[in-house]
Design an enzyme around this catalytic site. Structure first.
Site, PDB file in Angstrom:
ATOM      1  N   GLY A   1      43.274   7.596  40.088  1.00  0.00           N
ATOM      2  CA  GLY A   1      44.057   6.400  40.397  1.00  0.00           C
ATOM      3  C   GLY A   1      43.301   5.357  41.202  1.00  0.00           C
ATOM      4  O   GLY A   1      43.892   4.418  41.722  1.00  0.00           O
TER       5      GLY A   1
ATOM      6  N   LYS B   1      52.831  11.409  35.247  1.00  0.00           N
ATOM      7  CA  LYS B   1      53.239  11.511  36.656  1.00  0.00           C
ATOM      8  C   LYS B   1      54.715  11.101  36.769  1.00  0.00           C
ATOM      9  O   LYS B   1      55.493  11.391  35.866  1.00  0.00           O
ATOM     10  CB  LYS B   1      52.294  10.687  37.531  1.00  0.00           C
TER      11      LYS B   1
ATOM     12  N   GLU C   1      47.641  16.124  43.275  1.00  0.00           N
ATOM     13  CA  GLU C   1      48.805  15.524  43.958  1.00  0.00           C
ATOM     14  C   GLU C   1      49.796  16.605  44.378  1.00  0.00           C
ATOM     15  O   GLU C   1      50.447  16.500  45.414  1.00  0.00           O
ATOM     16  CB  GLU C   1      49.457  14.469  43.043  1.00  0.00           C
TER      17      GLU C   1
ATOM     18  N   GLU D   1      39.195  17.281  37.820  1.00  0.00           N
ATOM     19  CA  GLU D   1      39.652  15.976  38.293  1.00  0.00           C
ATOM     20  C   GLU D   1      39.165  15.741  39.721  1.00  0.00           C
ATOM     21  O   GLU D   1      39.805  16.208  40.681  1.00  0.00           O
ATOM     22  CB  GLU D   1      41.183  15.918  38.269  1.00  0.00           C
TER      23      GLU D   1
ATOM     24  N   SER E   1      40.630   8.289  36.410  1.00  0.00           N
ATOM     25  CA  SER E   1      40.351   6.924  35.939  1.00  0.00           C
ATOM     26  C   SER E   1      39.654   6.888  34.586  1.00  0.00           C
ATOM     27  O   SER E   1      38.836   5.997  34.337  1.00  0.00           O
ATOM     28  CB  SER E   1      39.559   6.136  36.997  1.00  0.00           C
TER      29      SER E   1
ATOM     30  N   HIS F   1      47.725  20.274  39.932  1.00  0.00           N
ATOM     31  CA  HIS F   1      47.212  18.899  40.051  1.00  0.00           C
ATOM     32  C   HIS F   1      46.985  18.594  41.538  1.00  0.00           C
ATOM     33  O   HIS F   1      47.738  19.052  42.397  1.00  0.00           O
ATOM     34  CB  HIS F   1      48.215  17.923  39.439  1.00  0.00           C
TER      35      HIS F   1
ATOM     36  N   ASN G   1      49.025  12.309  31.471  1.00  0.00           N
ATOM     37  CA  ASN G   1      49.851  12.763  32.578  1.00  0.00           C
ATOM     38  C   ASN G   1      50.624  11.541  33.075  1.00  0.00           C
ATOM     39  O   ASN G   1      50.056  10.692  33.753  1.00  0.00           O
ATOM     40  CB  ASN G   1      48.972  13.346  33.696  1.00  0.00           C
TER      41      ASN G   1
HETATM   42  P1  13P Z   1      44.279   8.330  36.592  1.00  0.00           P
HETATM   43  O1  13P Z   1      43.828   8.370  35.165  1.00  0.00           O
HETATM   44  O2  13P Z   1      45.395   7.365  36.832  1.00  0.00           O
HETATM   45  O3  13P Z   1      43.131   8.171  37.529  1.00  0.00           O
HETATM   46  O4  13P Z   1      44.923   9.768  36.912  1.00  0.00           O
HETATM   47  C1  13P Z   1      44.197  10.895  36.581  1.00  0.00           C
HETATM   48  C2  13P Z   1      45.055  12.058  36.759  1.00  0.00           C
HETATM   49  O5  13P Z   1      45.437  12.408  37.866  1.00  0.00           O
HETATM   50  C3  13P Z   1      45.493  12.784  35.560  1.00  0.00           C
HETATM   51  O6  13P Z   1      46.099  13.974  35.888  1.00  0.00           O
END
Ligand code: 13P
Length: 257
Positions: A178, A15, A102, A172, A218, A100, A13
């Protein structure tokens, strides 16, 4: 993982990172590092909308699939700034991340919109990657299992057994995204198992056994192998580490176990 029962999926992803003009170099760096990946997993790169054409071009017929990070719940019409499932399909996008954390946190997505978007994606050939996961506060209050069960049940409302076979779930935990904090393989595996039990309650064990459940939060080149060794973790949804071809390749290769 249990490859006898379901496919392994390693999805990046991106982002809101990288540029369309950088996609070709990423593909050129990644592909030589993951020879034969199709024998053990599906590799997906979920890029920003504007980068989908360059990603489709860069990965061509290499077997790496391209995914989007969001989709409208509406089929078409006056929805300025939105992108429909049909438009994604017509652009050769094969996967789409839905719900997601976010998007839930910053853009007001709810369990209801996640369900609507999942149904919209399923009307086309898109494969939805539906995200669920608890916040730190919810985990500390001991409601992780209740929360992910609720999110999963609402996301799947109105989804038929046949459509379920096309769905991928991503667990997740919000506190692990993150942050560099990863759930232990055992904790992550336990929640993925619980999600499978919820699906089993809705559709039966055979159908639930066929659903790929990914872990995200992560996941990186150091911890992927142990996370993927859990029987109910069928792959990863990877943020930061998917931006680095070398790290992402290690994760793809870690799925070959
Ligand atoms: P990270 O791997 O940066 O923690 O992000 C995970 C994520 O949100 C994947 O959709």
């Amino acid at each position: 993982m249990n490859r006898d029962l379901r496919k392994t999926v390693i999805a990046g992803n991106w982002k809101m990172n990288s540029l369309p003009s950088e996609t070709g170099a990423f593909a050129d760096a990644l592909l030589p590092l993951i020879p034969g990946f199709e024998k053990w997993c599906e590799v997906v790169i979920c890029a920003p909308f504007v980068m989908l054409p360059s990603a489709v071009l860069a990965f061509g017929d290499t077997g790496v699939k391209v995914g989007a990070q969001n989709v409208s719940q509406h089929a078409q019409g006056a929805y300025t700034g939105e992108v429909s499932a049909a438009q994604l399909c017509d652009s050769h996008t094969q996967y789409v991340i839905i719900g997601h954390s976010e998007r839930r946190e910053y853009y007001g997505e709810t369990d209801k919109t996640v369900n609507e978007k999942t149904l919209a994606a399923l009307k086309t050939s898109l494969i939805p990657i539906v995200c669920v996961g608890e916040t730190l506060e919810q985990r500390e209050n001991g409601v992780t299992f209740d929360l992910v069960a609720m999110q999963t049940k609402i996301a799947l409302k109105g989804v038929s057994k046949e459509e379920l076979s096309r769905i991928v779930i991503a667990y997740e935990p919000v506190w692990a995204i993150g942050t560099g904090k990863t759930a232990t393989p055992e904790d992550a595996g336990e929640v993925c198992k619980a999600i499978r039990e919820v699906i089993s309650g809705l559709y039966g064990k055979a159908s639930a056994d066929g659903v790929s459940i990914l872990y995200g939060g992560s996941m990186n080149d150091k911890n992927a192998r142990d996370l993927l060794a859990q029987p109910d973790i069928d792959g990863g949804l990877i943020g930061g580490a998917s931006l680095k071809p070398e790290a992402f390749a290690v994760i793809v290769n870690a799925a070959n176990q």
